[in-house]
Design an enzyme around this catalytic site. Sequence first.
Site, PDB file in Angstrom:
ATOM      1  N   SER A  40       0.807  -1.223   0.000  1.00 42.16           N
ATOM      2  CA  SER A  40       0.000   0.000   0.000  1.00 42.16           C
ATOM      3  C   SER A  40       0.840   1.273   0.000  1.00 42.16           C
ATOM      4  O   SER A  40       0.348   2.334  -0.366  1.00 42.16           O
ATOM      5  CB  SER A  40      -0.934   0.010   1.216  1.00 42.16           C
ATOM      6  OG  SER A  40      -0.200  -0.175   2.417  1.00 42.16           O
ATOM      7  N   ASP A 319      -3.265   8.155   7.925  1.00 38.97           N
ATOM      8  CA  ASP A 319      -4.277   7.312   8.576  1.00 38.97           C
ATOM      9  C   ASP A 319      -3.578   6.480   9.648  1.00 38.97           C
ATOM     10  O   ASP A 319      -2.573   6.908  10.204  1.00 38.97           O
ATOM     11  CB  ASP A 319      -5.032   6.455   7.553  1.00 38.97           C
ATOM     12  CG  ASP A 319      -4.126   5.533   6.745  1.00 38.97           C
ATOM     13  OD1 ASP A 319      -2.982   5.283   7.184  1.00 38.97           O
ATOM     14  OD2 ASP A 319      -4.548   5.055   5.682  1.00 38.97           O
ATOM     15  N   HIS A 322      -0.443   4.686   7.164  1.00 36.77           N
ATOM     16  CA  HIS A 322       0.186   5.229   5.959  1.00 36.77           C
ATOM     17  C   HIS A 322       0.586   6.693   6.119  1.00 36.77           C
ATOM     18  O   HIS A 322      -0.144   7.475   6.717  1.00 36.77           O
ATOM     19  CB  HIS A 322      -0.767   5.056   4.772  1.00 36.77           C
ATOM     20  CG  HIS A 322      -1.197   3.638   4.585  1.00 36.77           C
ATOM     21  ND1 HIS A 322      -2.426   3.176   5.024  1.00 36.77           N
ATOM     22  CD2 HIS A 322      -0.552   2.582   4.043  1.00 36.77           C
ATOM     23  CE1 HIS A 322      -2.518   1.882   4.746  1.00 36.77           C
ATOM     24  NE2 HIS A 322      -1.394   1.497   4.161  1.00 36.77           N
TER      25      HIS A 322
END
Length: 355
Positions: A40, A319, A322
Amino acid sequence: MAYKLLKSLEVVAISVLFVILQNWANAKPQVPCYFIFGDSLSDNGNNNNLSTLAKVNYSPYGIDFPVGPTGRFSNGRTVVDFIVENLGFTSSMPPFAESQGENILNGVNYASGAAGIRDETGKHLGDRISLNRQIQNHKIIILRLLRLMRNNTETRLLLNQCIYSIQIGSNDYINNYFKPEFYGTSRLFTQMQYATLLVHQLSNQLKTLYNTGARKFAVYGLSLIGCAPFAILEYGTNGSLCVDKLNNAAAHFNERLMPLVDQLNNDLPNAQFTYLAPAPDSTTFVTNGSCCTIGGGGGELCLKNSKPCSNRRRFIFWDGYHPTEAWNEKVAERAYSSESSLEANPFNIHKLAKL
């Protein structure tokens, strides 16, 4: 007389500016292509149409990205987006899910949220594209390049000059080893054994890429995953600043990855591997807490349409796990240009491109 002189200087200045702009517009990237493998931290849309909790094609993700939410796990650009700009490309690499026609000539992004070195990593969140599957997708792209270029030798030379970015491994801990309710790895291996196992598997995967024509590798170590807001919320810190067991696990991985880079440089003819440490100075950033309201995905992602903080350039974490665009820019800056062997060893990406 003075007026004529000023007009002449003005004409000269405009002419020089025109030449500079023309040269800038015609400038070639430092490498012909850039291929991106990972999770991610690098995903730019490959998970959007998968059946998974690990996707972020919704607001407030992309709030600072020119076209809004794209599937990037940040408020704006990722580390690889900044590297792409530094290398002189005028647009980011397309996600494999949207690759078609000639848009693959400058490279492709294969990265997938929740993906790991191990195939089973992240399965409790749904579908994801493991590193092994990403490598298979790269082989598909090579076949497409062969059809486009119609010359095996030229295609192989092109692949030799590209940079291959590999940033993966975090999920093998946070979405595997430290999730004993879903995976048995923590019962089968000590942290040191598991790190050895992961790096051995990654070594084989890198060699597979080498055998497809890759020669220039930018390999990232793991960051302090135990300092992420969701990690602290989920595991607690027992009085420490961060979750020590997660950071210790990441350290074990990095301690094995660094010598692997040296070994591959020695063992593989014409290979150029470099190790990059994603940990710039954080003293000017807010190090605790996330910029958005978390609760989405598996609990660590932003809630849909929630309102994020206004001072996003001051936060490390966007978040629960991340980083923000501002932090990604710092990491990319170090990876691209740092002269410190602690941050880029044996060389930075700018030097890798020139080799």
